[in-house]
Scaffold this active site. Sequence first.
Site, PDB file in Angstrom:
ATOM      1  N   ARG A 107       0.799  -0.981  -0.045  1.00  0.00           N
ATOM      2  CA  ARG A 107       0.182   0.049   0.066  1.00  0.00           C
ATOM      3  C   ARG A 107       1.021   1.148   0.007  1.00  0.00           C
ATOM      4  NH1 ARG A 107      -5.167   1.980   3.527  1.00  0.00           N
ATOM      5  NH2 ARG A 107      -6.081   0.535   2.313  1.00  0.00           N
TER       6      ARG A 107
ATOM      7  N   HIS B 150      -7.709   0.647  -5.994  1.00  0.00           N
ATOM      8  CA  HIS B 150      -7.973   0.005  -4.896  1.00  0.00           C
ATOM      9  C   HIS B 150      -8.590  -1.364  -5.100  1.00  0.00           C
ATOM     10  CE1 HIS B 150      -7.967  -0.715  -0.845  1.00  0.00           C
ATOM     11  NE2 HIS B 150      -8.630   0.138  -0.420  1.00  0.00           N
TER      12      HIS B 150
ATOM     13  N   GLN C 199     -10.186  -3.824  -2.522  1.00  0.00           N
ATOM     14  CA  GLN C 199     -11.483  -3.274  -2.044  1.00  0.00           C
ATOM     15  C   GLN C 199     -12.826  -3.655  -2.776  1.00  0.00           C
ATOM     16  OE1 GLN C 199     -11.894  -0.897   0.770  1.00  0.00           O
ATOM     17  NE2 GLN C 199     -14.119  -1.411   0.397  1.00  0.00           N
TER      18      GLN C 199
ATOM     19  N   ASP D 258     -17.075   7.584  -0.859  1.00  0.00           N
ATOM     20  CA  ASP D 258     -15.803   7.700   0.101  1.00  0.00           C
ATOM     21  C   ASP D 258     -15.462   8.919   0.526  1.00  0.00           C
ATOM     22  OD1 ASP D 258     -13.107   6.846   0.741  1.00  0.00           O
ATOM     23  OD2 ASP D 258     -12.471   6.621  -1.231  1.00  0.00           O
TER      24      ASP D 258
ATOM     25  N   CYS E 187     -16.163   2.271   1.626  1.00  0.00           N
ATOM     26  CA  CYS E 187     -15.013   1.475   1.920  1.00  0.00           C
ATOM     27  C   CYS E 187     -14.242   1.627   3.195  1.00  0.00           C
ATOM     28  CB  CYS E 187     -13.888   1.983   0.742  1.00  0.00           C
ATOM     29  SG  CYS E 187     -13.470   3.694   0.592  1.00  0.00           S
TER      30      CYS E 187
ATOM     31  N   ARG F 266     -13.597  -7.622   3.507  1.00  0.00           N
ATOM     32  CA  ARG F 266     -11.961  -7.472   2.726  1.00  0.00           C
ATOM     33  C   ARG F 266     -11.312  -8.608   3.144  1.00  0.00           C
ATOM     34  NH1 ARG F 266     -10.125  -2.510   2.458  1.00  0.00           N
ATOM     35  NH2 ARG F 266      -8.666  -3.671   1.290  1.00  0.00           N
TER      36      ARG F 266
HETATM   37  N1  NVA Z   1      -9.686   7.159  -1.213  1.00  0.00           N
HETATM   38  C1  NVA Z   1      -9.267   6.956   0.231  1.00  0.00           C
HETATM   39  C2  NVA Z   1      -9.696   5.550   0.157  1.00  0.00           C
HETATM   40  C3  NVA Z   1      -9.150   4.839   1.904  1.00  0.00           C
HETATM   41  C4  NVA Z   1      -9.498   3.442   1.866  1.00  0.00           C
HETATM   42  C5  NVA Z   1      -7.893   7.242   0.455  1.00  0.00           C
HETATM   43  O1  NVA Z   1      -7.105   7.036  -0.561  1.00  0.00           O
HETATM   44  O2  NVA Z   1      -7.580   7.724   1.299  1.00  0.00           O
HETATM   45  N1   CP Z   2     -11.072   0.603   3.079  1.00  0.00           N
HETATM   46  C1   CP Z   2      -9.720   0.488   3.293  1.00  0.00           C
HETATM   47  O1   CP Z   2      -8.801   0.355   2.749  1.00  0.00           O
HETATM   48  O2   CP Z   2      -9.527   0.561   4.701  1.00  0.00           O
HETATM   49  P1   CP Z   2      -8.128   0.860   5.520  1.00  0.00           P
HETATM   50  O3   CP Z   2      -7.581   2.462   4.903  1.00  0.00           O
HETATM   51  O4   CP Z   2      -8.528   1.001   6.993  1.00  0.00           O
HETATM   52  O5   CP Z   2      -7.120  -0.220   5.230  1.00  0.00           O
END
Ligand code: NVA
Ligand code: CP
Length: 337
Positions: free
Chosen positions: A108, A135, A138, A231, A272, A317
């Site tokens: 990540r 993602h 997800q 989101d 999410c 997840r």
């Molecule tokens: N769009 C958000 C998703 C988090 C799971 C981010 O990238 O922070």
């Molecule tokens: N939805 C998601 O990716 O959550 P986290 O950022 O907590 O991993």
Amino acid sequence: MNSVFQGKSLLAEKDFTKEELIYLIDFAAHLKDMKKQNISHRYLEGKNIALLFEKASTRTRAAFTTAAIDLGAHPEYLGKGDIQLGKKESVEDTAKVLGSMFDGIEYRGFSQEAVEALAEYSGVPVWNGLTDQWHPTQMLADFLTVKEQFGKIEGLTLAYAGDGRNNVANSLLITGAILGVNTHIVTPKELFPDAKLVDLANEYAEKSGAKILITADIDEGVKGADVLYTDVWVSMGEEAEFKKRIDLLLPYQVNQAMVDKTGKADTIFLHCLPAFHDVQTEVAQEIKDTYGLSEMEVTDEVFRAPYAHQFEQAENRMHTIKAVMAATLGNLFIPTV
Ligand code: NVA
Ligand code: CP
């Protein structure tokens, strides 16, 4: 015979066919069932899994960790600040080292190029746990949740209201198009998805029969939606943008009035997570103090409504990530998909 998945990385949804994505979703449902019945499924006994996190995470980290343990593998968390990556060592060199010790790598971080380079140089399956662009894990959880709620995926309509050009919106647009889900991105013009992405979605949609709609018009965008999805307005790494995004996105907040506009009696809400639906966090409190706003992308009313399924989505997840790791690393007998 090796399965089509063996040794493969999950970097972006577009690298998988509709049938493959559906297989992974259905396999996750099967693994979920096994877990609920306490049936052992240790397909990755003795394997080592590296979990690289340059950005924060609750769900993705917890899901990879528990899924790996259920599969008999050993997960090792390598967080930002723990390893040399980016500061003293390139992605290429890190990939070569980790690939020689670990059997699979989750990443990540910010750049999609980094996760692709990890896959190229490590020689082991790499799973994208979120980049600025996509993602993918997800998506599997989201569409498993949709399937659990509606008994099907194809032919449904999903409206995503909010930041139309973030990783989750990008992934929904492409995955929805591949799977034959009518996908609406409902967002102000300033936040429309990249034109190339929309072209790609339309190419997939032609094959799958999905209808793609990118619109700033809320009434048009949410009409007929079986799934209403949102989101955060500001993704990780964009924290300087709060003021601009609030100004642009406040009309796109998912509230009961918007849910009513779907015109459907059985619309579900998905997110999410994490979500700004109250002021129970430091950042949310700061936003309230600065802008006077106590709810952002979704109201607390919708978040707590019986039709909101974000916590089942979060649990999923784990089951879907487990399916991906088992299918790509477990030498499973999957002759066709
Ligand atoms: N769009 C958000 C998703 C988090 C799971 C981010 O990238 O922070
Ligand atoms: N939805 C998601 O990716 O959550 P986290 O950022 O907590 O991993």
